[in-house]
Write a protein that holds these residues in place. Structure first.
Motif, PDB file in Angstrom:
ATOM      1  N   ASP A 155       0.810  -1.230   0.000  1.00 36.98           N
ATOM      2  CA  ASP A 155       0.000   0.000   0.000  1.00 36.98           C
ATOM      3  C   ASP A 155       0.842   1.278   0.000  1.00 36.98           C
ATOM      4  O   ASP A 155       0.499   2.266   0.638  1.00 36.98           O
ATOM      5  N   LEU A 156       1.963   1.248  -0.746  1.00 39.22           N
ATOM      6  CA  LEU A 156       2.779   2.459  -0.872  1.00 39.22           C
ATOM      7  C   LEU A 156       2.170   3.365  -1.936  1.00 39.22           C
ATOM      8  O   LEU A 156       1.528   2.900  -2.877  1.00 39.22           O
ATOM      9  N   SER A 157       2.385   4.669  -1.802  1.00 40.75           N
ATOM     10  CA  SER A 157       1.945   5.609  -2.835  1.00 40.75           C
ATOM     11  C   SER A 157       2.916   5.511  -4.008  1.00 40.75           C
ATOM     12  O   SER A 157       4.034   4.996  -3.872  1.00 40.75           O
ATOM     13  N   PHE A 158       2.504   6.033  -5.179  1.00 36.64           N
ATOM     14  CA  PHE A 158       3.397   6.002  -6.335  1.00 36.64           C
ATOM     15  C   PHE A 158       4.650   6.848  -6.075  1.00 36.64           C
ATOM     16  O   PHE A 158       5.731   6.546  -6.570  1.00 36.64           O
ATOM     17  N   GLU A 163      10.504   6.516  -5.136  1.00 38.76           N
ATOM     18  CA  GLU A 163      11.695   6.709  -4.293  1.00 38.76           C
ATOM     19  C   GLU A 163      12.354   5.374  -3.949  1.00 38.76           C
ATOM     20  O   GLU A 163      13.578   5.246  -3.999  1.00 38.76           O
ATOM     21  N   GLU A 164      11.549   4.366  -3.637  1.00 34.77           N
ATOM     22  CA  GLU A 164      12.099   3.066  -3.228  1.00 34.77           C
ATOM     23  C   GLU A 164      12.783   2.338  -4.379  1.00 34.77           C
ATOM     24  O   GLU A 164      13.733   1.603  -4.171  1.00 34.77           O
ATOM     25  N   THR A 165      12.272   2.527  -5.606  1.00 36.69           N
ATOM     26  CA  THR A 165      12.827   1.810  -6.757  1.00 36.69           C
ATOM     27  C   THR A 165      13.769   2.672  -7.595  1.00 36.69           C
ATOM     28  O   THR A 165      14.256   2.237  -8.641  1.00 36.69           O
ATOM     29  N   ASN A 166      14.004   3.917  -7.137  1.00 41.38           N
ATOM     30  CA  ASN A 166      14.918   4.845  -7.828  1.00 41.38           C
ATOM     31  C   ASN A 166      14.526   5.111  -9.282  1.00 41.38           C
ATOM     32  O   ASN A 166      15.365   5.093 -10.184  1.00 41.38           O
ATOM     33  N   VAL A 167      13.222   5.304  -9.511  1.00 46.52           N
ATOM     34  CA  VAL A 167      12.743   5.682 -10.841  1.00 46.52           C
ATOM     35  C   VAL A 167      11.811   6.881 -10.695  1.00 46.52           C
ATOM     36  O   VAL A 167      11.452   7.256  -9.583  1.00 46.52           O
ATOM     37  N   SER A 168      11.429   7.468 -11.827  1.00 48.70           N
ATOM     38  CA  SER A 168      10.496   8.594 -11.783  1.00 48.70           C
ATOM     39  C   SER A 168       9.084   8.067 -11.491  1.00 48.70           C
ATOM     40  O   SER A 168       8.799   6.876 -11.671  1.00 48.70           O
ATOM     41  N   ASN A 170       6.468   8.719 -13.224  1.00 46.56           N
ATOM     42  CA  ASN A 170       5.894   8.277 -14.502  1.00 46.56           C
ATOM     43  C   ASN A 170       6.328   6.865 -14.861  1.00 46.56           C
ATOM     44  O   ASN A 170       5.540   6.077 -15.388  1.00 46.56           O
ATOM     45  N   THR A 171       7.598   6.535 -14.576  1.00 45.88           N
ATOM     46  CA  THR A 171       8.085   5.177 -14.847  1.00 45.88           C
ATOM     47  C   THR A 171       7.364   4.176 -13.959  1.00 45.88           C
ATOM     48  O   THR A 171       6.938   3.106 -14.411  1.00 45.88           O
ATOM     49  N   ALA A 172       7.191   4.531 -12.682  1.00 45.40           N
ATOM     50  CA  ALA A 172       6.474   3.647 -11.757  1.00 45.40           C
ATOM     51  C   ALA A 172       5.031   3.429 -12.228  1.00 45.40           C
ATOM     52  O   ALA A 172       4.527   2.304 -12.223  1.00 45.40           O
ATOM     53  N   LEU A 173       4.378   4.512 -12.654  1.00 43.72           N
ATOM     54  CA  LEU A 173       3.000   4.406 -13.155  1.00 43.72           C
ATOM     55  C   LEU A 173       2.941   3.535 -14.402  1.00 43.72           C
ATOM     56  O   LEU A 173       2.031   2.711 -14.557  1.00 43.72           O
ATOM     57  N   GLY A 174       3.917   3.716 -15.289  1.00 43.15           N
ATOM     58  CA  GLY A 174       3.965   2.917 -16.520  1.00 43.15           C
ATOM     59  C   GLY A 174       4.127   1.438 -16.217  1.00 43.15           C
ATOM     60  O   GLY A 174       3.452   0.589 -16.810  1.00 43.15           O
ATOM     61  N   ARG A 175       5.021   1.138 -15.266  1.00 44.43           N
ATOM     62  CA  ARG A 175       5.237  -0.268 -14.897  1.00 44.43           C
ATOM     63  C   ARG A 175       3.979  -0.869 -14.285  1.00 44.43           C
ATOM     64  O   ARG A 175       3.641  -2.023 -14.527  1.00 44.43           O
ATOM     65  N   MET A 176       3.291  -0.064 -13.466  1.00 50.44           N
ATOM     66  CA  MET A 176       2.047  -0.531 -12.849  1.00 50.44           C
ATOM     67  C   MET A 176       0.997  -0.818 -13.928  1.00 50.44           C
ATOM     68  O   MET A 176       0.309  -1.840 -13.898  1.00 50.44           O
TER      69      MET A 176
END
Length: 197
Positions: A155-158, A163-168, A170-176
């Motif tokens: 239940d982490l926020s994007f 921050e945890e995965t060292n990406v932007s 937008n990249t996190a949203l894209g992967r999701m």
């Protein structure tokens, strides 16, 4: 394209025109964002719920499961409403019941009965769904699996995921987004049922 009817934009998007969805998002972004923010009163949470709303919209449209009755906005608002309720279920179970019973007619106290009164059969089914879902998630590419696990199971926020995965973000949203698309394919291909009913 700004004057094009919603149903035409939806049809265009389903035929592969990504820009059509962007037009729809821009058209209703302010109203949906304001609606969510008025409930949660937190910009980061609002952003997460807003993004999750459109992930669901994308999955439904891509899956061809949207029945267009000229009610695109009410449909999206209902998704946003349900995700907002889910947020409160996870984070503020007790407060929301007190608040909604006093001044907010948009939420229904009966939405929360299920939290307190689950029969053992339902719990067993939910536990099995949880196991099935975790097994499906293991089939995803590592980067997609990581984002999905952090979002769904932790239940982490994007913002926190980025921050945890060292990406932007937008990249996190894209992967999701791709994780959910791939998950949907696996579920459909294997005729897996992930609902209690």
């Amino acid at each position: 394209m700004n004057n094009v009817d919603d149903s035409l934009l939806i049809a265009s998007y389903q035929q592969g025109n990504e820009g059509a969805l962007q037009t729809l998002i821009e058209r209703y972004k302010g109203r949906i964002y304001s609606f969510i923010y008025s409930k949660v009163l937190d910009r980061d949470v609002t952003e997460d719920i807003f993004q999750d709303t459109f992930v669901k919209v994308i999955l439904t449209l891509k899956g061809g499961k949207y029945n267009d009755e000229g009610k695109f906005l009410p449909w999206v608002m209902r998704i946003a409403h349900n995700l907002t309720i889910d947020h409160f279920r996870l984070n503020k179970r007790h407060n929301i019941i007190n608040e909604t019973s006093h001044y907010n007619d948009e939420y229904n106290i009966f939405d929360y009965i299920g939290i307190m009164d689950e029969c053992s059969e339902t719990k067993i089914i939910k536990e099995q769904i949880d196991v099935d879902l975790k097994n499906l998630v293991k089939q995803l590419p590592d980067d997609q699996r990581e984002v999905l696990e952090l979002r769904i199971f932790k239940d982490l926020s994007f913002k926190e995921i980025a921050e945890e995965t060292n990406v932007s973000i937008n990249t996190a949203l894209g992967r999701m987004r791709y994780a959910l698309i791939n998950l949907r394919k696996v579920i459909d291909n294997n005729n897996i049922i992930l609902t209690v009913e």
